[in-house]
Motif scaffolding. Sequence first.
Motif, PDB file in Angstrom:
ATOM      1  N   ALA A  72      30.676  53.426  81.300  1.00  0.00           N
ATOM      2  CA  ALA A  72      31.605  52.309  81.503  1.00  0.00           C
ATOM      3  C   ALA A  72      30.825  51.013  81.331  1.00  0.00           C
ATOM      4  O   ALA A  72      29.869  50.749  82.060  1.00  0.00           O
ATOM      5  CB  ALA A  72      32.238  52.379  82.889  1.00  0.00           C
ATOM      6  N   VAL A  73      31.217  50.217  80.329  1.00  0.00           N
ATOM      7  CA  VAL A  73      30.545  48.953  80.016  1.00  0.00           C
ATOM      8  C   VAL A  73      31.438  47.807  80.465  1.00  0.00           C
ATOM      9  O   VAL A  73      32.641  47.790  80.162  1.00  0.00           O
ATOM     10  CB  VAL A  73      30.239  48.847  78.511  1.00  0.00           C
ATOM     11  CG1 VAL A  73      29.629  47.498  78.178  1.00  0.00           C
ATOM     12  CG2 VAL A  73      29.309  49.978  78.092  1.00  0.00           C
ATOM     13  N   ASP A  74      30.849  46.857  81.170  1.00  0.00           N
ATOM     14  CA  ASP A  74      31.609  45.710  81.661  1.00  0.00           C
ATOM     15  C   ASP A  74      32.242  44.934  80.510  1.00  0.00           C
ATOM     16  O   ASP A  74      31.679  44.831  79.411  1.00  0.00           O
ATOM     17  CB  ASP A  74      30.688  44.788  82.466  1.00  0.00           C
ATOM     18  CG  ASP A  74      31.480  43.741  83.219  1.00  0.00           C
ATOM     19  OD1 ASP A  74      31.676  42.642  82.674  1.00  0.00           O
ATOM     20  OD2 ASP A  74      31.917  44.036  84.343  1.00  0.00           O
ATOM     21  N   GLU A  75      33.430  44.424  80.770  1.00  0.00           N
ATOM     22  CA  GLU A  75      34.183  43.691  79.748  1.00  0.00           C
ATOM     23  C   GLU A  75      33.376  42.541  79.150  1.00  0.00           C
ATOM     24  O   GLU A  75      33.435  42.282  77.954  1.00  0.00           O
ATOM     25  CB  GLU A  75      35.477  43.163  80.374  1.00  0.00           C
ATOM     26  CG  GLU A  75      36.356  42.376  79.430  1.00  0.00           C
ATOM     27  CD  GLU A  75      37.598  41.825  80.112  1.00  0.00           C
ATOM     28  OE1 GLU A  75      38.462  41.290  79.409  1.00  0.00           O
ATOM     29  OE2 GLU A  75      37.684  41.939  81.357  1.00  0.00           O
ATOM     30  N   SER A  76      32.571  41.864  79.976  1.00  0.00           N
ATOM     31  CA  SER A  76      31.813  40.712  79.494  1.00  0.00           C
ATOM     32  C   SER A  76      30.702  41.102  78.521  1.00  0.00           C
ATOM     33  O   SER A  76      30.234  40.270  77.740  1.00  0.00           O
ATOM     34  CB  SER A  76      31.213  39.958  80.687  1.00  0.00           C
ATOM     35  OG  SER A  76      30.328  40.803  81.416  1.00  0.00           O
ATOM     36  N   ASP A  77      30.262  42.366  78.556  1.00  0.00           N
ATOM     37  CA  ASP A  77      29.182  42.821  77.678  1.00  0.00           C
ATOM     38  C   ASP A  77      29.677  43.663  76.507  1.00  0.00           C
ATOM     39  O   ASP A  77      28.876  44.026  75.629  1.00  0.00           O
ATOM     40  CB  ASP A  77      28.176  43.660  78.482  1.00  0.00           C
ATOM     41  CG  ASP A  77      27.464  42.848  79.554  1.00  0.00           C
ATOM     42  OD1 ASP A  77      27.126  41.694  79.269  1.00  0.00           O
ATOM     43  OD2 ASP A  77      27.269  43.371  80.666  1.00  0.00           O
ATOM     44  N   PHE A  78      30.968  43.978  76.476  1.00  0.00           N
ATOM     45  CA  PHE A  78      31.477  44.963  75.523  1.00  0.00           C
ATOM     46  C   PHE A  78      31.286  44.521  74.070  1.00  0.00           C
ATOM     47  O   PHE A  78      31.023  45.343  73.191  1.00  0.00           O
ATOM     48  CB  PHE A  78      32.956  45.231  75.803  1.00  0.00           C
ATOM     49  CG  PHE A  78      33.571  46.256  74.897  1.00  0.00           C
ATOM     50  CD1 PHE A  78      33.189  47.582  74.970  1.00  0.00           C
ATOM     51  CD2 PHE A  78      34.528  45.892  73.963  1.00  0.00           C
ATOM     52  CE1 PHE A  78      33.750  48.537  74.129  1.00  0.00           C
ATOM     53  CE2 PHE A  78      35.097  46.833  73.122  1.00  0.00           C
ATOM     54  CZ  PHE A  78      34.701  48.167  73.214  1.00  0.00           C
ATOM     55  N   SER A  79      31.398  43.244  73.783  1.00  0.00           N
ATOM     56  CA  SER A  79      31.303  42.758  72.402  1.00  0.00           C
ATOM     57  C   SER A  79      29.914  42.965  71.810  1.00  0.00           C
ATOM     58  O   SER A  79      29.736  42.893  70.592  1.00  0.00           O
ATOM     59  CB  SER A  79      31.669  41.277  72.342  1.00  0.00           C
ATOM     60  OG  SER A  79      30.756  40.508  73.110  1.00  0.00           O
ATOM     61  N   ARG A  80      28.924  43.272  72.635  1.00  0.00           N
ATOM     62  CA  ARG A  80      27.550  43.429  72.155  1.00  0.00           C
ATOM     63  C   ARG A  80      27.201  44.892  71.855  1.00  0.00           C
ATOM     64  O   ARG A  80      26.116  45.189  71.374  1.00  0.00           O
ATOM     65  CB  ARG A  80      26.586  42.882  73.211  1.00  0.00           C
ATOM     66  CG  ARG A  80      26.943  41.473  73.671  1.00  0.00           C
ATOM     67  CD  ARG A  80      26.105  41.056  74.843  1.00  0.00           C
ATOM     68  NE  ARG A  80      24.745  40.741  74.447  1.00  0.00           N
ATOM     69  CZ  ARG A  80      23.753  40.546  75.316  1.00  0.00           C
ATOM     70  NH1 ARG A  80      23.981  40.679  76.615  1.00  0.00           N
ATOM     71  NH2 ARG A  80      22.547  40.263  74.883  1.00  0.00           N
ATOM     72  N   ILE A  81      28.153  45.794  72.124  1.00  0.00           N
ATOM     73  CA  ILE A  81      27.887  47.215  71.948  1.00  0.00           C
ATOM     74  C   ILE A  81      28.184  47.622  70.509  1.00  0.00           C
ATOM     75  O   ILE A  81      29.212  47.240  69.941  1.00  0.00           O
ATOM     76  CB  ILE A  81      28.727  48.047  72.930  1.00  0.00           C
ATOM     77  CG1 ILE A  81      28.482  47.580  74.372  1.00  0.00           C
ATOM     78  CG2 ILE A  81      28.407  49.526  72.798  1.00  0.00           C
ATOM     79  CD1 ILE A  81      27.040  47.648  74.801  1.00  0.00           C
ATOM     80  N   ARG A  82      27.305  48.440  69.921  1.00  0.00           N
ATOM     81  CA  ARG A  82      27.460  48.917  68.558  1.00  0.00           C
ATOM     82  C   ARG A  82      27.129  50.410  68.493  1.00  0.00           C
ATOM     83  O   ARG A  82      26.307  50.916  69.267  1.00  0.00           O
ATOM     84  CB  ARG A  82      26.521  48.175  67.596  1.00  0.00           C
ATOM     85  CG  ARG A  82      26.737  46.664  67.544  1.00  0.00           C
ATOM     86  CD  ARG A  82      28.016  46.294  66.830  1.00  0.00           C
ATOM     87  NE  ARG A  82      28.157  44.849  66.689  1.00  0.00           N
ATOM     88  CZ  ARG A  82      28.702  44.057  67.601  1.00  0.00           C
ATOM     89  NH1 ARG A  82      29.168  44.586  68.737  1.00  0.00           N
ATOM     90  NH2 ARG A  82      28.786  42.757  67.406  1.00  0.00           N
ATOM     91  N   ILE A  83      27.762  51.108  67.551  1.00  0.00           N
ATOM     92  CA  ILE A  83      27.436  52.515  67.300  1.00  0.00           C
ATOM     93  C   ILE A  83      25.967  52.624  66.896  1.00  0.00           C
ATOM     94  O   ILE A  83      25.484  51.840  66.084  1.00  0.00           O
ATOM     95  CB  ILE A  83      28.319  53.099  66.186  1.00  0.00           C
ATOM     96  CG1 ILE A  83      29.803  53.078  66.603  1.00  0.00           C
ATOM     97  CG2 ILE A  83      27.887  54.524  65.840  1.00  0.00           C
ATOM     98  CD1 ILE A  83      30.136  54.015  67.730  1.00  0.00           C
ATOM     99  N   GLY A  84      25.266  53.610  67.449  1.00  0.00           N
ATOM    100  CA  GLY A  84      23.872  53.853  67.092  1.00  0.00           C
ATOM    101  C   GLY A  84      22.862  53.177  67.989  1.00  0.00           C
ATOM    102  O   GLY A  84      21.655  53.448  67.865  1.00  0.00           O
TER     103      GLY A  84
END
Length: 377
Positions: free
Chosen positions: A248-260
């Motif tokens: 579970a990734v916080d909404e404020s950090d979600f845009s920084r997540i990428r596949i791989g």
Amino acid sequence: MESKRLTGRRQPAGTALLFFSLLTLVSVSCKKTPEGTSPTYQDLTEAVYASGSVLPRGEYTVTADAQGIIEQRLISEGDSVHKGQLLFTLENASAQARQLAASSVLRQSQANLEAGSPVLAEQEAQVRNARTRLQNDSVNYARFRDLYAQNATSRAEVERSELNYTVSKNNLRAQLNTLQRTRNQLKVEVENNRSQLVASQEAGQNTRVQSFVSGKVYEVYKDPGEVVRPGDPLALVGSGNNLYAQLAVDESDFSRIRIGQEVMIKTDVYPDKLFKARISKIYPKLNRADQSFRVDAEFTGERPASYYGLTLEANIIISRNRRVLTIPKAYVFGNDSVWVEDGKEPKKVRFRKGAENFDLVEVKGGLTKETKLIVKE
């Protein structure tokens, strides 16, 4: 089945928590002076914190497909099972009774379709009678036509014999149609009754609950003697080896997540081990209960033992910055300012930020390694 909800620990926007030693900074600490500190060059790892669980792939809940009483439970928690293995047997006397009744009805309908059966015998006799009458009326009609040609009978007698012949012909056709319609109906009944028998046999087979996958039994919900209905959960089965991390990734950090992206995982069960994984899937739906997004990660090396639902904490590596100018986060004032030594009076200076983690902030401009930082009281 991947239906568990995960609860993320909300961190302040723009921060990342590095909670195990392998992710801490590799180089020397900031230089300390009596007046404060100065920026130093260090390796800075930036990461996003996530919480979650370790779950098996191919997870599904074994359910009952029939109503009955559990007669046998052939598995226990922790057992390994293979696809098609028998897990439970149910006792269902009514299903057996329905199967016997359906078999009896099918045999009766098949007997009704046989030649000479009571259902067809009467109509076949009516067809024979109609055919005999037609033959007689045909002979009479031909005889009266010959007599009329010899002026030995009246035209009325010829017309009456012709009418009888026509009626007999139509009657035979009607009797044949009735017989064929009855046979067709009996064939339909046979097929319907055969379907009923197959359905009752399948219902009987539903009292034998088998596994759809090869894997491990994580939980058993029912014991012998308990009554179950269609859809009732009986056990939880999943892959014994193919595990993944559900984060579970916080909404404020979600845009920084990428596949791989690389993930470092820590579990309470193995406090001295660090597991590695990579982001494999990102789900776009926000969980409004805790303002987090679901992210899945596949283990790339050693993995935990197959214990269902192990709690974990993870750092998703956003960037690894080699030998960059950094300052302790404790010296940052506001969002992008610090207090520096400037003669006798401290001076507030803005700087350009780069990557950051829980302890350090990268300096991309505005400060040098000679700058003296102070904490203003």
